[in-house]
Design an enzyme around this catalytic site. Sequence first.
Site, PDB file in Angstrom:
ATOM      1  N   THR A  18       0.822  -1.209   0.000  1.00 41.04           N
ATOM      2  CA  THR A  18       0.000   0.000   0.000  1.00 41.04           C
ATOM      3  C   THR A  18       0.858   1.262   0.000  1.00 41.04           C
ATOM      4  OG1 THR A  18      -1.492  -1.264   1.417  1.00 41.04           O
ATOM      5  CG2 THR A  18      -2.001   1.056   1.121  1.00 41.04           C
ATOM      6  N   ARG A  22       7.952  -2.701   2.840  1.00 38.26           N
ATOM      7  CA  ARG A  22       8.146  -2.826   4.289  1.00 38.26           C
ATOM      8  C   ARG A  22       8.504  -4.241   4.651  1.00 38.26           C
ATOM      9  NH1 ARG A  22       3.100   0.589   6.659  1.00 38.26           N
ATOM     10  NH2 ARG A  22       3.683   2.471   5.511  1.00 38.26           N
ATOM     11  N   SER A 113       6.349   3.607   8.753  1.00 34.57           N
ATOM     12  CA  SER A 113       5.191   4.313   9.298  1.00 34.57           C
ATOM     13  C   SER A 113       4.967   4.006  10.781  1.00 34.57           C
ATOM     14  CB  SER A 113       3.961   3.989   8.455  1.00 34.57           C
ATOM     15  OG  SER A 113       2.883   4.784   8.842  1.00 34.57           O
ATOM     16  N   HIS A 114       3.809   3.428  11.090  1.00 37.59           N
ATOM     17  CA  HIS A 114       3.416   3.187  12.475  1.00 37.59           C
ATOM     18  C   HIS A 114       3.859   1.815  12.970  1.00 37.59           C
ATOM     19  CE1 HIS A 114       0.683   1.849   9.450  1.00 37.59           C
ATOM     20  NE2 HIS A 114       0.332   0.872  10.267  1.00 37.59           N
ATOM     21  N   LYS A 126      10.224   4.042   0.505  1.00 39.28           N
ATOM     22  CA  LYS A 126       9.203   4.409  -0.464  1.00 39.28           C
ATOM     23  C   LYS A 126       9.809   5.452  -1.379  1.00 39.28           C
ATOM     24  CE  LYS A 126       5.828   7.166   1.034  1.00 39.28           C
ATOM     25  NZ  LYS A 126       4.574   7.668   1.560  1.00 39.28           N
ATOM     26  N   ASP A 277       2.046   9.548  14.134  1.00 44.57           N
ATOM     27  CA  ASP A 277       2.682   8.227  14.096  1.00 44.57           C
ATOM     28  C   ASP A 277       4.184   8.299  13.828  1.00 44.57           C
ATOM     29  OD1 ASP A 277       2.553   8.972  11.420  1.00 44.57           O
ATOM     30  OD2 ASP A 277       2.346   6.894  10.747  1.00 44.57           O
ATOM     31  N   ASP A 279       6.203   8.232  11.286  1.00 38.20           N
ATOM     32  CA  ASP A 279       6.765   9.127  10.269  1.00 38.20           C
ATOM     33  C   ASP A 279       5.981  10.429  10.125  1.00 38.20           C
ATOM     34  OD1 ASP A 279       4.618   7.626   9.242  1.00 38.20           O
ATOM     35  OD2 ASP A 279       5.266   7.963   7.185  1.00 38.20           O
ATOM     36  N   ASP A 281       2.767  11.163   9.421  1.00 37.45           N
ATOM     37  CA  ASP A 281       1.691  11.434   8.462  1.00 37.45           C
ATOM     38  C   ASP A 281       0.299  11.147   9.030  1.00 37.45           C
ATOM     39  OD1 ASP A 281       2.071   8.703   8.374  1.00 37.45           O
ATOM     40  OD2 ASP A 281       2.099   8.560   6.175  1.00 37.45           O
ATOM     41  N   ARG A 282       0.209  10.306  10.061  1.00 38.00           N
ATOM     42  CA  ARG A 282      -1.125  10.023  10.631  1.00 38.00           C
ATOM     43  C   ARG A 282      -1.440  10.969  11.779  1.00 38.00           C
ATOM     44  NH1 ARG A 282      -2.325   3.551  10.756  1.00 38.00           N
ATOM     45  NH2 ARG A 282      -1.835   3.205   8.558  1.00 38.00           N
ATOM     46  N   THR A 344      -7.679   2.403  -1.370  1.00 40.22           N
ATOM     47  CA  THR A 344      -6.863   2.662  -0.178  1.00 40.22           C
ATOM     48  C   THR A 344      -5.418   2.980  -0.561  1.00 40.22           C
ATOM     49  OG1 THR A 344      -8.235   1.239   1.166  1.00 40.22           O
ATOM     50  CG2 THR A 344      -5.982   1.566   1.917  1.00 40.22           C
ATOM     51  N   GLU A 364      -9.823   6.544   6.566  1.00 46.89           N
ATOM     52  CA  GLU A 364     -10.289   6.134   7.891  1.00 46.89           C
ATOM     53  C   GLU A 364      -9.133   5.755   8.818  1.00 46.89           C
ATOM     54  OE1 GLU A 364      -9.633   2.809   8.638  1.00 46.89           O
ATOM     55  OE2 GLU A 364      -8.862   2.550   6.611  1.00 46.89           O
ATOM     56  N   SER A 365      -7.975   5.447   8.223  1.00 40.43           N
ATOM     57  CA  SER A 365      -6.823   4.967   8.982  1.00 40.43           C
ATOM     58  C   SER A 365      -6.010   6.134   9.553  1.00 40.43           C
ATOM     59  CB  SER A 365      -5.964   4.107   8.077  1.00 40.43           C
ATOM     60  OG  SER A 365      -5.674   4.796   6.865  1.00 40.43           O
ATOM     61  N   LYS A 376      -0.316  12.440   3.494  1.00 35.19           N
ATOM     62  CA  LYS A 376      -1.132  12.830   4.627  1.00 35.19           C
ATOM     63  C   LYS A 376      -0.216  13.517   5.623  1.00 35.19           C
ATOM     64  CE  LYS A 376      -1.109   8.024   6.057  1.00 35.19           C
ATOM     65  NZ  LYS A 376      -1.580   6.872   5.298  1.00 35.19           N
ATOM     66  N   ARG A 497      -9.156  -6.768   6.928  1.00 33.11           N
ATOM     67  CA  ARG A 497      -9.836  -5.591   7.471  1.00 33.11           C
ATOM     68  C   ARG A 497     -11.295  -5.634   7.030  1.00 33.11           C
ATOM     69  NH1 ARG A 497      -5.442  -3.085   9.363  1.00 33.11           N
ATOM     70  NH2 ARG A 497      -3.698  -2.495   8.015  1.00 33.11           N
TER      71      ARG A 497
HETATM   72  C1  G1P Z   1      -2.993   1.052   5.823  1.00 31.89           C
HETATM   73  C2  G1P Z   1      -4.258   1.855   5.803  1.00 31.89           C
HETATM   74  C3  G1P Z   1      -4.280   2.765   4.597  1.00 31.89           C
HETATM   75  C4  G1P Z   1      -3.035   3.636   4.591  1.00 31.89           C
HETATM   76  C5  G1P Z   1      -1.792   2.771   4.703  1.00 31.89           C
HETATM   77  C6  G1P Z   1      -0.541   3.619   4.878  1.00 31.89           C
HETATM   78  O1  G1P Z   1      -2.925   0.242   4.672  1.00 31.89           O
HETATM   79  O2  G1P Z   1      -5.401   1.033   5.818  1.00 31.89           O
HETATM   80  O3  G1P Z   1      -5.440   3.548   4.635  1.00 31.89           O
HETATM   81  O4  G1P Z   1      -2.958   4.392   3.418  1.00 31.89           O
HETATM   82  O5  G1P Z   1      -1.896   1.911   5.845  1.00 31.89           O
HETATM   83  O6  G1P Z   1      -0.580   4.400   6.035  1.00 31.89           O
HETATM   84  P1  G1P Z   1      -3.352  -1.309   4.662  1.00 31.89           P
HETATM   85  O7  G1P Z   1      -2.545  -1.991   5.733  1.00 31.89           O
HETATM   86  O8  G1P Z   1      -4.809  -1.343   5.005  1.00 31.89           O
HETATM   87  O9  G1P Z   1      -3.056  -1.777   3.271  1.00 31.89           O
HETATM   88 ZN    ZN Z   2       2.743   6.876   8.733  1.00 29.54          ZN
END
Ligand code: G1P
Ligand code: ZN
Length: 544
Positions: A18, A22, A113-114, A126, A277, A279, A281-282, A344, A364-365, A376, A497
């Site tokens: 996504t 990673r 990320s998180h 990325k 989070d 990095d 962005d959240r 997504t 939503e995330s 973001k 999910r």
């Molecule tokens: C998740 C979130 C998605 C977000 C991505 C990166 O991806 O659901 O909205 O863009 O992390 O932060 P997913 O693990 O669902 O593919």
């Molecule tokens: Zn992040």
Amino acid sequence: MDIKTVATTPFQGQKPGTSGLRKKVDVFRERNYLENFVQSAFDSLQGFAGQTLVVGGDGRYHNRAAAQTILRMAAANGFGRVMVGRGAILSTPAASCVIRKHGAFGGFVLSASHNPGGPKGDFGIKYNIGNGGPAPEKVTEAIHARTQTIERYLTLDTPDLDLDSLGEARLGDTVVQVFDPVADYAEMMAGIFDFDALAALLGGDFRMIFDAMHAVTGPYAKAILEDRLGAPAGTVINGTPLEDFGGGHPDPNLAHAEELVAALFGDGAPDFGAASDGDGDRNMILGRDFFVTPSDSLAVLAANAALAPGYRDGIAGVARSMPTSGAADRVAEALGIGCYETPTGWKFFGNLLDAGMATFCGEESFGTSSDHVREKDGLWAVLMWLSVLAGRPGESVADIVRGHWRTYGRNYYSRHDYEGVDAAAAEGLMDHLRGLTGDLAGAELDGRRVAMADDFAYTDPVDGSVSSRQGIRVLFEDGARVVFRLSGTGTEGATLRVYIERFEPDPAQHGLETQAALADLIAIARDLAQIEQRTGRKEPTVIT
Ligand code: G1P
Ligand code: ZN
């Protein structure tokens, strides 16, 4: 300086998910693993000779070593200048800001990320393109294809550079510039928001806490909230980036931001709480005793956009990912502006933002942002909320959200995650649902009639590219829906999910507990997907 050509062989499984590639740190430390990905990116791109590349990351374990590798390779591949954040630090939104501001060809963001960090944690990389956003699918597909045939990479035989002092150095013919990772970003925020109004808010009785979760936003939040806007010292908690995020899980949600949640839901709670989070962005937004769902946050910010000078003249449109609730759609409809539903992942917003079709977007995330960058942006969302609070004196966060529901109706919404599920079982479950979609329209499930069901496919309105298999959605005639998809960011097994939503126009019904309000749809989703039978799981691992 001599360019070194190093022989290598392809790795399996270097397909970006996504948001980039990673993996566990151990995988990234395998010989040539990072080098293969970086060279594959360079081999897939054209026209960067003499151009600028931006490099930085969230400071997690392996960040510095990876940055040094990329600097050498960028020089060997012919970039004219490489801009690297001091300490190899750069939040994801700041990377986007810097790429855009300095007209860079692109950049590498080093982050998972998180996801937890440290030697046993995750690492990630990325590639972002010149608009500052994540590379679109045609680029990530080309990079992936190249990783499967790669035979050599280019580098230099040079010692590590000092990344802790601002200034310029040379690597062969390439200038490496170590820059302040906060300055450009802070200046951009000052241009969007009314810093005087925010300083007046934070200098009064208003109290807030920002939890940087030991991750990258600490220095950004301190510089902006405490140094520039005058919030009392200590407003930013967990503000020093640590390589292992203090052993925590730098994901701003009710489960992981424990300290912040305890403060906002405890005695003497401040007016406002927020977290970001790994990095940066959240974002998570809390009021006193009140949690704002990310989907509602996007809708509230869109409805109140004009309270920030950067959006005083209104916004062109709102975009949200498909699984995000439809709350923002109602605002767009009321404002008579564009409304877009994308797959997504932030990369799908890029074209809409570039084309001026959307100004705000969200997922939503815990992702919200605008066209100021192409990522973001956690701190942007915080400053946007502060602008709304400053512009509506006397109203608390809860007042503002409840008032929003009275005006637009409430979208009850929840996400259920089943983490670490057997990958084959998860694929089987999705195949089973895919097989059902054709026959569901018109069917009655527990008293609700299905309007339509499909595997979401998206045609980009700007470039016409099609992205298929983006999640199973079952839409009911009364506007409720359930959505199923597999995560593209996990590093262990599969994560299923399930997204559940229903619309409630009646204000007398706005005070229900979310899980109770969605109970019948949750049961429908479980039965339809045969979750227990196929995964062995009775309950989700995480409910948001
Ligand atoms: C998740 C979130 C998605 C977000 C991505 C990166 O991806 O659901 O909205 O863009 O992390 O932060 P997913 O693990 O669902 O593919
Ligand atoms: Zn992040």
